[in-house]
Design a protein around this motif. Structure first.
Motif, PDB file in Angstrom:
ATOM      1  N   GLU A 196      16.741 -11.555  40.927  1.00 31.09           N
ATOM      2  CA  GLU A 196      16.697 -12.439  42.093  1.00 31.09           C
ATOM      3  C   GLU A 196      16.400 -13.806  41.514  1.00 31.09           C
ATOM      4  O   GLU A 196      15.382 -13.990  40.834  1.00 31.09           O
ATOM      5  CB  GLU A 196      15.551 -12.021  43.029  1.00 31.09           C
ATOM      6  N   THR A 197      17.238 -14.776  41.779  1.00 32.86           N
ATOM      7  CA  THR A 197      17.037 -16.035  41.069  1.00 32.86           C
ATOM      8  C   THR A 197      17.072 -17.252  41.988  1.00 32.86           C
ATOM      9  O   THR A 197      17.734 -17.254  43.021  1.00 32.86           O
ATOM     10  CB  THR A 197      18.037 -16.147  39.899  1.00 32.86           C
ATOM     11  N   ALA A 198      16.313 -18.280  41.569  1.00 36.03           N
ATOM     12  CA  ALA A 198      16.060 -19.426  42.453  1.00 36.03           C
ATOM     13  C   ALA A 198      16.822 -20.691  42.077  1.00 36.03           C
ATOM     14  O   ALA A 198      16.755 -21.674  42.803  1.00 36.03           O
ATOM     15  CB  ALA A 198      14.562 -19.724  42.468  1.00 36.03           C
ATOM     16  N   GLY A 199      17.530 -20.692  40.945  1.00 39.46           N
ATOM     17  CA  GLY A 199      18.173 -21.938  40.520  1.00 39.46           C
ATOM     18  C   GLY A 199      17.125 -22.933  40.053  1.00 39.46           C
ATOM     19  O   GLY A 199      16.197 -22.579  39.328  1.00 39.46           O
ATOM     20  N   LYS A 200      17.262 -24.191  40.487  1.00 40.93           N
ATOM     21  CA  LYS A 200      16.294 -25.210  40.069  1.00 40.93           C
ATOM     22  C   LYS A 200      15.080 -25.220  41.007  1.00 40.93           C
ATOM     23  O   LYS A 200      15.187 -24.823  42.171  1.00 40.93           O
ATOM     24  CB  LYS A 200      16.955 -26.587  40.095  1.00 40.93           C
ATOM     25  N   ILE A 201      13.985 -25.730  40.492  1.00 46.04           N
ATOM     26  CA  ILE A 201      12.756 -25.829  41.281  1.00 46.04           C
ATOM     27  C   ILE A 201      12.782 -27.143  42.065  1.00 46.04           C
ATOM     28  O   ILE A 201      13.036 -28.206  41.485  1.00 46.04           O
ATOM     29  CB  ILE A 201      11.519 -25.814  40.359  1.00 46.04           C
ATOM     30  N   ASN A 256      13.492 -14.676  39.002  1.00 45.81           N
ATOM     31  CA  ASN A 256      13.507 -15.816  38.092  1.00 45.81           C
ATOM     32  C   ASN A 256      13.291 -17.086  38.925  1.00 45.81           C
ATOM     33  O   ASN A 256      14.097 -17.430  39.767  1.00 45.81           O
ATOM     34  CB  ASN A 256      14.873 -15.852  37.404  1.00 45.81           C
ATOM     35  N   VAL A 257      12.160 -17.766  38.669  1.00 44.24           N
ATOM     36  CA  VAL A 257      11.770 -18.858  39.573  1.00 44.24           C
ATOM     37  C   VAL A 257      11.843 -20.226  38.894  1.00 44.24           C
ATOM     38  O   VAL A 257      10.849 -20.927  38.810  1.00 44.24           O
ATOM     39  CB  VAL A 257      10.366 -18.607  40.160  1.00 44.24           C
ATOM     40  N   GLY A 258      13.018 -20.573  38.425  1.00 43.80           N
ATOM     41  CA  GLY A 258      13.212 -21.894  37.855  1.00 43.80           C
ATOM     42  C   GLY A 258      13.816 -21.838  36.478  1.00 43.80           C
ATOM     43  O   GLY A 258      13.229 -21.276  35.547  1.00 43.80           O
ATOM     44  N   THR A 259      15.019 -22.395  36.374  1.00 44.24           N
ATOM     45  CA  THR A 259      15.774 -22.386  35.123  1.00 44.24           C
ATOM     46  C   THR A 259      16.614 -23.656  35.087  1.00 44.24           C
ATOM     47  O   THR A 259      17.010 -24.151  36.131  1.00 44.24           O
ATOM     48  CB  THR A 259      16.671 -21.117  35.084  1.00 44.24           C
ATOM     49  N   VAL A 260      16.893 -24.149  33.883  1.00 44.33           N
ATOM     50  CA  VAL A 260      17.653 -25.405  33.778  1.00 44.33           C
ATOM     51  C   VAL A 260      19.127 -25.199  34.118  1.00 44.33           C
ATOM     52  O   VAL A 260      19.731 -24.171  33.790  1.00 44.33           O
ATOM     53  CB  VAL A 260      17.560 -26.036  32.362  1.00 44.33           C
ATOM     54  N   ASN A 261      19.656 -26.189  34.771  1.00 39.26           N
ATOM     55  CA  ASN A 261      21.105 -26.377  34.954  1.00 39.26           C
ATOM     56  C   ASN A 261      21.889 -25.140  35.374  1.00 39.26           C
ATOM     57  O   ASN A 261      23.013 -24.926  34.935  1.00 39.26           O
ATOM     58  CB  ASN A 261      21.699 -26.975  33.660  1.00 39.26           C
ATOM     59  N   TYR A 262      21.248 -24.315  36.200  1.00 40.92           N
ATOM     60  CA  TYR A 262      21.918 -23.172  36.842  1.00 40.92           C
ATOM     61  C   TYR A 262      22.423 -22.116  35.865  1.00 40.92           C
ATOM     62  O   TYR A 262      23.309 -21.329  36.203  1.00 40.92           O
ATOM     63  CB  TYR A 262      23.072 -23.656  37.736  1.00 40.92           C
ATOM     64  N   ILE A 263      21.870 -22.066  34.677  1.00 38.47           N
ATOM     65  CA  ILE A 263      22.357 -21.037  33.746  1.00 38.47           C
ATOM     66  C   ILE A 263      21.931 -19.641  34.198  1.00 38.47           C
ATOM     67  O   ILE A 263      22.522 -18.643  33.797  1.00 38.47           O
ATOM     68  CB  ILE A 263      21.934 -21.299  32.276  1.00 38.47           C
TER      69      ILE A 263
END
Ligand SMILES: [Zn+2]
Length: 399
Positions: free
Chosen positions: A136-141, A110-117
């Protein structure tokens, strides 16, 4: 208890030819044996193991999508996403991840999502509150100050200069990021974005990459234009996302550095099919890219660049759960053979996102993430979009 899946035709994900009359032995969440029945000798008392006859079926590894946005729903105009509050968005993401798993995708990046959800959704899946893929997640871009970021309110960590980029990377890692994502060029998806224009400079990108590497985490760079690709490659990123405007020099740079390319191709057709409700600025940019994209990706493959499958799921009409349509696109546009496309969405994808030690292929010691298909995906790749009979994650049937 060992479970012995017998007689299916098995595609390992490594690119090797399908194995008829195969055996796949699973104990708990791991693969104990995978291969031809001829090479298997039963080590456990048959009384203590369970055999499952899969004659006429196909087994492939769980699929991997290297580029999704779990919190985008696929609205015609993504600006509408700003109206959905985070609490609802989190619940919706959980549901969409469940859809993704049921569609055969046992791992996503997951390469970019709002507000760390994204971190909450991942944690919820790991705690067993609901089903979903491994994430596997990236948090904010991480993005420089530029017009257009307001189009995805809360999705960007704005950083200018080396120090701010370093800090933004550290912030994502503090929140729990498995990888980092940054903008090396402008975007298609916002009105002010100029995809051909470079954004973060090489030294700014390098600061992000270095912070990730301290914790063994890679960086993915959103990059359309050639200069941005070259900046990102020189700075040490592991994957180039999109790569739609790569010229010969950019392709050479990617090949030489051994970076993975994650093209996201099928969405352009989806935008065109829905041109009446997708914003005009996106259609215009997308149309331009589409003219040369297939040739660019073919050139990249010829240059030896490894291609990992990604969809950009969540973008306009590009719905979670329909991720396999990208695999279909790669095959039907003669960019890859069916076997190559399956590898791009399994072992090569796992290598790109750093999970190949546990996922991506049906090999001894790896996690038992696999799919049972009721038809041959090699003769008809669309089987992956409609004929998945069962999905197993870590040896467990996903209900
Ligand atoms: Zn994206």
């Amino acid at each position: 208890m060992q479970i012995v899946y017998k007689n299916a035709t098995l595609i390992s994900g490594t690119g090797d030819s399908p194995v008829p009359n195969s055996i796949l032995v699973v104990e708990d969440d791991k693969i104990l044996f995978s291969g031809s029945a001829e090479n298997w000798s039963q080590t456990q008392d048959p009384e203590e193991s369970k055999a499952v006859d899969l004659k006429g079926k196909w087994i492939i590894p769980g699929l991997i999508d290297c580029h999704i946005h779990m919190d985008l729903f696929g609205f015609g105009d993504t600006f509408q996403e700003n109206l959905v509050e985070d609490k609802l968005r989190t619940l919706r993401s959980a549901r969409l991840m469940s859809d993704t798993l049921r569609a055969g995708f046992t791992t996503v990046r997951n390469v970019g999502t709002v507000n760390y959800i994204d971190f909450a959704v991942k944690e919820g899946i790991e705690a067993g509150y609901f089903t979903g893929p491994r994430i596997e997640t990236a948090g904010k871009i991480i993005s420089m100050t530029c017009s257009g970021t307001e189009y995805f309110d809360g999705m960007y960590s704005i950083a200018d200069g080396v120090d701010e980029c370093r800090k933004a990377a550290r912030e994502q890692l503090k929140q729990g990021a498995d990888c980092l994502k940054l903008m090396a060029t402008g975007a298609v998806m916002n009105p002010g974005g100029v995809p051909g224009a470079a954004q973060l400079n090489e030294d700014e990108i390098r600061a992000v990459v270095e912070e990730g590497l301290k914790l063994g985490k890679h960086t993915a760079a959103h990059a359309h234009g050639a200069q941005g690709i070259i900046n990102a490659v020189n700075a040490g990123v592991r994957t180039i996302e999109h790569g739609t405007m790569a010229d010969d020099q950019a392709i050479e740079a990617m090949a030489e550095a051994g970076v993975f390319l994650v093209p996201t191709m099928s969405l352009h057709d989806v935008f065109m099919e829905n041109a009446d409700s997708v914003p005009g600025f996106m259609i215009e940019k997308s149309q331009d890219m589409q003219k040369t994209y297939i040739e660019i990706v073919k050139k990249a493959i010829k240059a030896g660049i490894r291609i990992a499958m990604g969809t950009d799921a969540g973008t306009n009409y590009n719905f979670h759960g329909t991720n396999a349509s990208e695999i279909v696109y790669l095959v039907e546009n003669k960019i890859m053979t069916p076997l190559e496309a399956i590898s791009a969405a399994t072992l090569v994808a796992a290598e790109a996102i750093g999970t190949a030690h546990t996922a991506g292929s049906l090999e001894k010691g790896k996690l038992a993430d696999f799919l049972i298909l009721d038809k041959d995906p090699i003769s008809d790749i669309r089987v992956l979009t409609k004929n998945i009979e069962q999905v197993y994650k870590g040896g467990q049937l996903v209900s």
